[in-house]
Each structure stands twice: as C-alpha cells, then as structure tokens.
Design a protein around this motif. Structure first.
Motif, PDB file in Angstrom:
ATOM      1  N   ILE A  89       2.141  -7.175   0.605  1.00 45.21           N
ATOM      2  CA  ILE A  89       1.968  -6.286  -0.550  1.00 45.21           C
ATOM      3  C   ILE A  89       0.555  -6.451  -1.098  1.00 45.21           C
ATOM      4  N   THR A  90      -0.174  -5.360  -1.146  1.00 41.44           N
ATOM      5  CA  THR A  90      -1.536  -5.380  -1.673  1.00 41.44           C
ATOM      6  C   THR A  90      -1.657  -4.392  -2.828  1.00 41.44           C
ATOM      7  N   GLU A  91      -2.447  -4.766  -3.815  1.00 42.93           N
ATOM      8  CA  GLU A  91      -2.709  -3.922  -4.975  1.00 42.93           C
ATOM      9  C   GLU A  91      -4.208  -3.935  -5.247  1.00 42.93           C
ATOM     10  N   GLN A  92      -4.605  -3.307  -6.330  1.00 48.14           N
ATOM     11  CA  GLN A  92      -6.028  -3.242  -6.650  1.00 48.14           C
ATOM     12  C   GLN A  92      -6.239  -3.439  -8.141  1.00 48.14           C
ATOM     13  N   PHE A  93      -7.170  -4.304  -8.483  1.00 45.47           N
ATOM     14  CA  PHE A  93      -7.558  -4.486  -9.878  1.00 45.47           C
ATOM     15  C   PHE A  93      -8.335  -3.256 -10.358  1.00 45.47           C
ATOM     16  N   PRO A  94      -8.437  -3.048 -11.688  1.00 50.00           N
ATOM     17  CA  PRO A  94      -9.176  -1.882 -12.203  1.00 50.00           C
ATOM     18  C   PRO A  94     -10.612  -1.782 -11.702  1.00 50.00           C
ATOM     19  N   ASN A  95     -11.225  -2.937 -11.372  1.00 49.88           N
ATOM     20  CA  ASN A  95     -12.618  -2.904 -10.897  1.00 49.88           C
ATOM     21  C   ASN A  95     -12.720  -2.747  -9.387  1.00 49.88           C
ATOM     22  N   LYS A  96     -11.592  -2.371  -8.737  1.00 47.25           N
ATOM     23  CA  LYS A  96     -11.521  -2.077  -7.298  1.00 47.25           C
ATOM     24  C   LYS A  96     -11.384  -3.323  -6.414  1.00 47.25           C
ATOM     25  N   GLU A  97     -11.339  -4.514  -7.007  1.00 46.17           N
ATOM     26  CA  GLU A  97     -11.104  -5.716  -6.209  1.00 46.17           C
ATOM     27  C   GLU A  97      -9.672  -5.729  -5.690  1.00 46.17           C
ATOM     28  N   THR A  98      -9.479  -6.372  -4.562  1.00 49.06           N
ATOM     29  CA  THR A  98      -8.164  -6.415  -3.918  1.00 49.06           C
ATOM     30  C   THR A  98      -7.312  -7.547  -4.481  1.00 49.06           C
ATOM     31  N   LYS A  99      -6.055  -7.241  -4.739  1.00 46.72           N
ATOM     32  CA  LYS A  99      -5.069  -8.251  -5.142  1.00 46.72           C
ATOM     33  C   LYS A  99      -3.966  -8.280  -4.089  1.00 46.72           C
ATOM     34  N   ILE A 100      -3.647  -9.471  -3.585  1.00 52.91           N
ATOM     35  CA  ILE A 100      -2.615  -9.614  -2.556  1.00 52.91           C
ATOM     36  C   ILE A 100      -1.531 -10.548  -3.059  1.00 52.91           C
ATOM     37  N   LYS A 101      -0.303 -10.093  -3.002  1.00 53.87           N
ATOM     38  CA  LYS A 101       0.834 -10.913  -3.403  1.00 53.87           C
ATOM     39  C   LYS A 101       1.053 -12.025  -2.379  1.00 53.87           C
ATOM     40  N   THR A 114      -3.108  -2.813  10.903  1.00 57.23           N
ATOM     41  CA  THR A 114      -3.341  -1.380  11.072  1.00 57.23           C
ATOM     42  C   THR A 114      -4.498  -0.966  10.173  1.00 57.23           C
ATOM     43  N   TYR A 115      -5.590  -0.557  10.785  1.00 61.42           N
ATOM     44  CA  TYR A 115      -6.795  -0.180  10.048  1.00 61.42           C
ATOM     45  C   TYR A 115      -6.670   1.248   9.523  1.00 61.42           C
ATOM     46  N   GLN A 116      -6.970   1.417   8.226  1.00 64.12           N
ATOM     47  CA  GLN A 116      -7.058   2.748   7.636  1.00 64.12           C
ATOM     48  C   GLN A 116      -8.385   2.965   6.922  1.00 64.12           C
ATOM     49  N   GLU A 117      -8.946   1.891   6.398  1.00 63.13           N
ATOM     50  CA  GLU A 117     -10.236   1.958   5.724  1.00 63.13           C
ATOM     51  C   GLU A 117     -10.883   0.581   5.784  1.00 63.13           C
ATOM     52  N   ASP A 118     -12.170   0.520   5.468  1.00 64.98           N
ATOM     53  CA  ASP A 118     -12.899  -0.739   5.580  1.00 64.98           C
ATOM     54  C   ASP A 118     -12.317  -1.836   4.697  1.00 64.98           C
ATOM     55  N   GLY A 119     -11.716  -1.455   3.572  1.00 68.53           N
ATOM     56  CA  GLY A 119     -11.105  -2.438   2.685  1.00 68.53           C
ATOM     57  C   GLY A 119     -10.006  -3.242   3.355  1.00 68.53           C
ATOM     58  N   ASP A 120      -9.420  -2.699   4.433  1.00 68.60           N
ATOM     59  CA  ASP A 120      -8.371  -3.426   5.141  1.00 68.60           C
ATOM     60  C   ASP A 120      -8.912  -4.678   5.816  1.00 68.60           C
ATOM     61  N   LEU A 121     -10.195  -4.687   6.129  1.00 68.89           N
ATOM     62  CA  LEU A 121     -10.796  -5.859   6.767  1.00 68.89           C
ATOM     63  C   LEU A 121     -10.869  -7.038   5.800  1.00 68.89           C
ATOM     64  N   ILE A 122     -11.164  -6.770   4.533  1.00 65.12           N
ATOM     65  CA  ILE A 122     -11.194  -7.861   3.553  1.00 65.12           C
ATOM     66  C   ILE A 122      -9.775  -8.366   3.300  1.00 65.12           C
ATOM     67  N   LYS A 123      -8.787  -7.481   3.371  1.00 68.21           N
ATOM     68  CA  LYS A 123      -7.389  -7.909   3.241  1.00 68.21           C
ATOM     69  C   LYS A 123      -7.012  -8.842   4.390  1.00 68.21           C
ATOM     70  N   LEU A 124      -7.467  -8.499   5.599  1.00 65.68           N
ATOM     71  CA  LEU A 124      -7.191  -9.350   6.751  1.00 65.68           C
ATOM     72  C   LEU A 124      -7.812 -10.731   6.548  1.00 65.68           C
ATOM     73  N   LEU A 125      -9.020 -10.767   6.013  1.00 64.85           N
ATOM     74  CA  LEU A 125      -9.685 -12.036   5.727  1.00 64.85           C
ATOM     75  C   LEU A 125      -8.862 -12.875   4.757  1.00 64.85           C
ATOM     76  N   PHE A 126      -8.418 -12.273   3.666  1.00 67.05           N
ATOM     77  CA  PHE A 126      -7.653 -13.014   2.663  1.00 67.05           C
ATOM     78  C   PHE A 126      -6.354 -13.565   3.249  1.00 67.05           C
ATOM     79  N   VAL A 127      -5.646 -12.732   4.009  1.00 61.96           N
ATOM     80  CA  VAL A 127      -4.357 -13.156   4.579  1.00 61.96           C
ATOM     81  C   VAL A 127      -4.562 -14.309   5.561  1.00 61.96           C
TER      82      VAL A 127
END
Length: 269
Positions: free
Chosen positions: A10-22, A37-50
C-alpha cells in the motif's frame, strides 16, 4: 505497483508529493518474491524503499519485473542518454538474489542486469492460440521485424514470415515495410508476434500488407501493450487486426478486441 508474496504494497502520497509506504511486517515471512509493475518513474523510488525495508530484516528476495522500464533505450543514440544502463545499475545496487524480466525488449537488459533471466511467456501462449484458431500448414506466424524474429524464430514454428521495416532517423516513424521472408497463401490466418505494442502503427501497417496479400484473418500476440493503443487506430472496427492477445503488464482496460492472458509466475520462478 509492487506485490510482495501476493500482497499488494500500500502506497500513498504526502501533500508535498513525497511517497508514503505502509509497513508490511506480516507479508515478509510468507516467502521472498517481489513483483514490480512500472507505471511511472515514482515506482522506482517505491521499489527502493521496499527493498531497503526487506534488507532490515535480512530478507534476500527475488524480483520479477513485469515490464522493464527504459528497455527501448538500450543503446547510445546521439543526443540522448543511454538510460537503460542507469536503470539497470540502480536495480543492481539493490542487490536482489535473482531478477526475472518478462519479455525484455532486447538482450541488452539481461546483459546489464546482474543475476538476471528473461521470461518469454508468448512462446508458451502461442501454441494454445494456434490450436484455438485451428492453424494448418496454410497459416502463418509473422514477425514484424528482425528484432522479433531474433527473439522467437528459434522456437521451432514452421511456416513463419519476417518483415523488414525502415524508420525515419529523427521522427522514428515507419517509412517502409516489406515482407522479406516467407509467403502468405490466399485465405491464410496470421498471428503477428512481438514483445511490445505502443500505438500500434507497426502492426497496423503489417496487418494491412498481410490482408492485401490474401490473409483472411490477422491476430496480434504481444506480451506488453501500452494504454496508448486505445487512442490509436489498431483497435478500430475497420482495422486489419481481428484481436490482440496480451498480458496486464502495462494495462487492464477492457476492449472488445483485447484478450488478456495471465502470466503464471509459478511456471518460471
């Protein structure tokens, strides 16, 4: 989208566009397979966090990349960056135990990724589709260019044809397309096989030529299909393409001319 052991992270986004991951403590103990599954460049930072979170628990997991981002930028082109090289370096630095790439655009992806292996589900889907269409010796498997032929030609299918296409060096638009090998018998059913469909111009052009040469039905089998195809002419009623077979690696939208095929990872990983 990232799926860990069949659980969607589960991923969300802070008001300043930063990624929040449960956090996902309970999923870690159930296995060690991460699907990306890639949809946008932001998914790469999610992969890093996970992956960094998994490293905290010393979980050495495997990665499945449903579609390799930037895989078409697989060489240095004058004026552009060789971006696939950098994306592969990014994934290498995450230090996965094994990386599986579903239908990479070229061998360069596997060459650049450490401990990687390519998966080609289209080769497994094709016999079932041929049976469904009651293929005979008069019907043809068609490769739209030399790249597709290099990926699939050694699969052992007889009666295949290969096109050769010429693109404009600046715009990338197709300028010419010729059937370089094989023939199309009158009334033949044809299946065009390739890895990726964007707007569908290549396949629209190939389908028109096949129909002009006498094909009765033309189908398209691509592992990856971009949503952009919905705004092009490939799926129109007057298109030469009767149906598109693809996976959900890039899109899920329904259309009367699209049939989705599930990639069963248990067969490969």
């Amino acid at each position: 989208m990232i799926v860990l052991n069949n659980h969607t992270i589960i991923t969300e986004q802070f008001p300043n566009k930063e990624t929040k991951i449960k956090d996902f403590d309970s999923y870690i103990l159930e296995g060690n397979l991460l699907e990306f599954t890639y949809q946008e460049d932001g998914d790469l930072i999610k992969l890093l966090f996970v992956k960094k979170r998994l490293d905290q628990d010393q979980v050495n997991c495997k990665l499945v990349i449903n579609y390799m981002p930037y895989s078409r930028m697989d060489r240095k082109i004058y004026g552009d960056l060789f971006t696939l090289q950098y994306i592969c370096a990014f994934i290498n630095d995450l230090n996965f135990e094994k990386v599986y790439v579903i239908e990479p655009h070229s061998a360069k992806t596997i060459e650049l990724l450490h401990n990687s292996e390519a998966i080609y589900p289209a080769l497994d889907w094709l016999p079932a589709i041929m049976d469904q269409m009651q293929f005979t010796d008069q019907d043809r498997i068609v490769f739209p260019d030399k790249g597709a032929a290099a990926r699939y030609e050694n699969a052992g299918y007889a009666n295949s044809c290969i096109f050769d296409k010429t693109r404009h060096p600046q715009t990338g638009r197709i300028e010419n397309m010729l059937l370089k090998r094989g023939d199309i018998p009158q009334g033949a059913k044809c299946i065009i096989v390739d890895d990726l469909c964007s707007a569908g111009g290549t396949f629209l052009w190939a389908g028109q030529i096949l129909k002009q040469m006498g094909a009765s039905e033309v189908y398209l089998l691509v592992t990856h299909c971009e949503p952009r195809v919905l705004s092009g002419k490939l799926l129109n009623q007057d298109s030469p393409i009767n149906k598109v077979y693809t996976s959900t690696s890039m899109m899920h939208e329904t259309h009367s001319k699209i049939e989705y095929i599930t990639i069963n990872l248990e067969n490969y990983v």
